[in-house]
Design a protein around this motif. Structure first.
Motif, mmCIF file in Angstrom:
data_model
loop_
_atom_site.group_PDB
_atom_site.id
_atom_site.type_symbol
_atom_site.label_atom_id
_atom_site.label_comp_id
_atom_site.label_asym_id
_atom_site.label_seq_id
_atom_site.Cartn_x
_atom_site.Cartn_y
_atom_site.Cartn_z
ATOM 1 N N ALA A 73 39.686 33.436 37.309
ATOM 2 C CA ALA A 73 40.568 34.302 38.140
ATOM 3 C C ALA A 73 39.301 35.590 38.306
ATOM 4 C CB ALA A 73 41.463 35.082 37.063
ATOM 5 N N ASP A 74 39.857 35.958 39.525
ATOM 6 C CA ASP A 74 39.278 37.456 40.058
ATOM 7 C C ASP A 74 39.426 38.423 39.191
ATOM 8 O OD1 ASP A 74 41.945 37.270 41.355
ATOM 9 O OD2 ASP A 74 40.752 39.137 42.039
ATOM 10 N N THR A 75 38.451 39.557 39.466
ATOM 11 C CA THR A 75 38.518 40.664 38.425
ATOM 12 C C THR A 75 39.422 41.685 39.256
ATOM 13 O OG1 THR A 75 36.472 41.275 39.152
ATOM 14 C CG2 THR A 75 36.300 39.939 37.495
ATOM 15 N N LEU A 76 40.491 41.582 40.255
ATOM 16 C CA LEU A 76 41.054 42.749 40.716
ATOM 17 C C LEU A 76 42.409 42.867 40.310
ATOM 18 C CD1 LEU A 76 41.408 44.856 43.158
ATOM 19 C CD2 LEU A 76 42.119 42.880 44.351
ATOM 20 N N VAL A 77 42.633 43.943 39.822
ATOM 21 C CA VAL A 77 44.155 44.375 39.617
ATOM 22 C C VAL A 77 44.583 45.289 40.581
ATOM 23 C CG1 VAL A 77 45.622 45.145 37.871
ATOM 24 C CG2 VAL A 77 43.906 43.527 37.137
ATOM 25 N N SER A 78 45.730 45.049 41.297
ATOM 26 C CA SER A 78 46.130 45.836 42.514
ATOM 27 C C SER A 78 47.117 46.894 41.894
ATOM 28 C CB SER A 78 46.541 44.936 43.448
ATOM 29 O OG SER A 78 45.537 44.072 44.065
ATOM 30 N N TYR A 79 47.458 47.856 42.494
ATOM 31 C CA TYR A 79 48.359 48.944 42.448
ATOM 32 C C TYR A 79 49.178 48.776 43.911
ATOM 33 C CZ TYR A 79 50.813 53.165 41.233
ATOM 34 O OH TYR A 79 51.831 54.217 41.158
ATOM 35 N N GLY A 80 50.235 47.937 43.950
ATOM 36 C CA GLY A 80 50.812 47.502 45.015
ATOM 37 C C GLY A 80 49.890 47.027 45.936
ATOM 38 N N SER A 81 49.405 47.628 47.233
ATOM 39 C CA SER A 81 48.528 47.039 47.927
ATOM 40 C C SER A 81 46.992 47.652 47.886
ATOM 41 C CB SER A 81 48.794 46.949 49.514
ATOM 42 O OG SER A 81 49.065 48.404 49.877
ATOM 43 N N LEU A 82 46.934 48.533 46.967
ATOM 44 C CA LEU A 82 45.765 49.316 46.747
ATOM 45 C C LEU A 82 44.709 48.787 45.756
ATOM 46 C CD1 LEU A 82 43.840 51.863 46.709
ATOM 47 C CD2 LEU A 82 45.061 52.769 44.870
ATOM 48 N N GLN A 86 39.056 47.208 39.696
ATOM 49 C CA GLN A 86 38.055 45.825 40.277
ATOM 50 C C GLN A 86 37.296 45.221 39.392
ATOM 51 O OE1 GLN A 86 36.264 47.203 44.104
ATOM 52 N NE2 GLN A 86 38.070 48.231 44.744
ATOM 53 N N ASN A 87 37.299 45.541 38.078
ATOM 54 C CA ASN A 87 36.429 45.080 37.119
ATOM 55 C C ASN A 87 37.091 44.697 35.892
ATOM 56 O OD1 ASN A 87 33.927 43.997 36.399
ATOM 57 N ND2 ASN A 87 33.412 45.811 35.430
ATOM 58 N N ILE A 88 38.497 44.178 36.157
ATOM 59 C CA ILE A 88 39.304 43.454 35.006
ATOM 60 C C ILE A 88 39.122 42.129 34.672
ATOM 61 C CG2 ILE A 88 41.510 43.761 33.967
ATOM 62 C CD1 ILE A 88 40.313 46.356 34.501
ATOM 63 N N LEU A 89 38.980 41.775 33.192
ATOM 64 C CA LEU A 89 38.963 40.350 32.969
ATOM 65 C C LEU A 89 40.487 39.837 32.768
ATOM 66 C CD1 LEU A 89 36.119 40.395 30.264
ATOM 67 C CD2 LEU A 89 35.902 39.803 32.649
ATOM 68 N N ARG A 90 40.688 38.614 33.601
ATOM 69 C CA ARG A 90 42.098 38.164 33.533
ATOM 70 C C ARG A 90 41.960 36.887 32.816
ATOM 71 N NH1 ARG A 90 45.024 37.208 37.762
ATOM 72 N NH2 ARG A 90 43.279 37.263 39.244
ATOM 73 N N VAL A 91 40.968 36.325 32.201
ATOM 74 C CA VAL A 91 40.475 35.139 31.432
ATOM 75 C C VAL A 91 40.128 35.453 30.251
ATOM 76 C CG1 VAL A 91 39.344 33.037 31.470
ATOM 77 C CG2 VAL A 91 40.097 33.896 33.485
ATOM 78 N N ALA A 235 35.826 39.239 45.780
ATOM 79 C CA ALA A 235 34.781 38.398 45.726
ATOM 80 C C ALA A 235 34.394 38.123 44.225
ATOM 81 C CB ALA A 235 33.623 38.943 46.574
ATOM 82 N N GLN A 236 34.672 38.935 43.451
ATOM 83 C CA GLN A 236 34.132 38.969 41.982
ATOM 84 C C GLN A 236 35.227 38.394 41.018
ATOM 85 O OE1 GLN A 236 31.639 42.171 39.935
ATOM 86 N NE2 GLN A 236 33.736 42.238 38.929
ATOM 87 N N TYR A 237 34.728 37.106 40.130
ATOM 88 C CA TYR A 237 35.549 36.391 39.461
ATOM 89 C C TYR A 237 34.962 35.862 38.213
ATOM 90 C CZ TYR A 237 33.471 32.273 41.336
ATOM 91 O OH TYR A 237 32.471 31.348 41.776
ATOM 92 N N THR A 238 35.715 35.415 37.213
ATOM 93 C CA THR A 238 35.091 34.940 35.963
ATOM 94 C C THR A 238 35.624 33.560 35.782
ATOM 95 O OG1 THR A 238 36.966 36.195 34.618
ATOM 96 C CG2 THR A 238 35.042 37.275 34.827
ATOM 97 N N VAL A 239 34.943 32.885 34.958
ATOM 98 C CA VAL A 239 35.288 31.521 34.627
ATOM 99 C C VAL A 239 35.381 31.344 33.157
ATOM 100 C CG1 VAL A 239 34.882 28.966 35.032
ATOM 101 C CG2 VAL A 239 34.368 30.675 36.929
ATOM 102 N N GLY A 240 36.514 30.839 32.624
ATOM 103 C CA GLY A 240 36.477 30.438 31.063
ATOM 104 C C GLY A 240 36.219 28.909 31.092
ATOM 105 N N VAL A 241 35.594 28.739 30.143
ATOM 106 C CA VAL A 241 35.255 27.221 29.904
ATOM 107 C C VAL A 241 35.521 26.662 28.430
ATOM 108 C CG1 VAL A 241 33.532 25.173 29.852
ATOM 109 C CG2 VAL A 241 33.681 27.249 31.415
ATOM 110 N N CYS A 242 36.246 25.898 28.406
ATOM 111 C CA CYS A 242 36.619 25.472 26.741
ATOM 112 C C CYS A 242 36.215 23.829 26.710
ATOM 113 C CB CYS A 242 38.058 25.682 26.486
ATOM 114 S SG CYS A 242 38.395 25.371 24.669
#
Length: 268
Positions: A73-82, A86-91, A235-242
């Motif tokens: 998942a990418d690291t962006l959390v949007s406020y509407g269209s804003l 930009q550096n939030i982990l979602r995995v 463009a920035q994302y994180t990958v969780g591996v199990c």
């Protein structure tokens, strides 16, 4: 002289606190006015709930391979269209057997993550050597989310659950805000359902599972496509591996951007 005497006879601080008392910020020594009951009571259809997401995370992509699962998942959390955060982990790693990727309202993702963490603590308190597996967590989430939906107060989330089962087989599933779930070798949320799923399915070998290298390359390619095509991705994302060795979160990784093709786009 008389005027000075009258001014000194008046209190120096109207509505100020008496010595040793607490200050009432809402109105000095006056009691806070309470709203009429008809303004605070539930309406004819119950208490009003939120009906839309506010701060949202976009696509989550999960791929099952022969030795485990990968969730990106990418690291962006949007406020509407804003593009607000930009550096939030979602995995997230849940335990040594489970990883979780969350899309939708990020406040609700945080809420369900805290609930899951509390359940992990309760399981540890039993000290019976049994840890939750991904299929059990997926089933539990369907009950929790369906319960919230039935009370007309849903969690606006779309999650991907992956991990390793008791017998060592990888497991990957998607659970949405209504408690609906399905299991597959590739699952996604948001625009990844439309943009990433076809890319993964057309590359699936007919007689075997993906290898770890193939899954990693597909993750990279799909996140690149999502960055170009989904306006709520970055463009920035994180990958969780199990896998059998445990759970890890790799990244943040960067999409290799190439905008030279933009000059050939006409008509907009």
């Amino acid at each position: 002289m008389l005027n000075n005497y009258n001014s000194m006879a008046q209190p120096l601080w109207q509505n100020g606190p008496t010595p040793g008392a607490f200050y009432n910020f809402t109105g000095g020594q006056q009691q806070t006015q309470k709203l009429p009951k008809e303004l605070t009571a539930a309406g004819p259809f119950g208490t009003k709930r939120s009906t839309s997401s506010i701060t949202t995370g976009s696509s989550v992509l999960g791929i099952r391979y022969d030795g485990g699962v990968m969730i990106a998942a990418d690291t962006l959390v949007s406020y509407g269209s804003l593009a607000r955060y930009q550096n939030i982990l979602r995995v997230f790693p849940i335990n040594n057997n489970i990883i979780l990727g969350g899309g939708g309202d990020f406040a609700d993702i945080q809420s369900i993550k805290r609930t899951i963490d509390q359940k992990m603590i309760e399981d540890q308190c039993y000290a019976d050597g049994i840890t939750m597996k991904p299929k059990a967590l997926s089933s539990w989430l369907t009950r929790v989310l369906y319960n919230r939906r039935s009370r007309m107060n849903p969690l606006y989330i779309d999650v991907v659950v992956g991990g390793i089962e008791q017998d060592g087989t990888p497991y990957l599933a998607n659970v949405d805000l209504r408690g609906r779930a399905y299991e597959d070798y590739v699952v996604a949320t948001g625009f990844a359902r439309h943009l990433a799923l076809p890319l993964v399915r057309e590359r699936k070998p007919k007689d075997r599972e993906f290898t770890a290298e193939e899954a990693s390359e597909l993750i990279r390619k799909c996140m690149e496509v999502l960055y170009y095509r989904d306006t709520r991705n970055m463009a920035q994302y994180t990958v969780g591996v199990c896998n059998a060795s445990g759970t890890t979160i790799d990244g943040p990784c960067k999409v290799s951007e190439n905008w030279t093709f933009a000059a050939t786009i006409k008509g907009y």
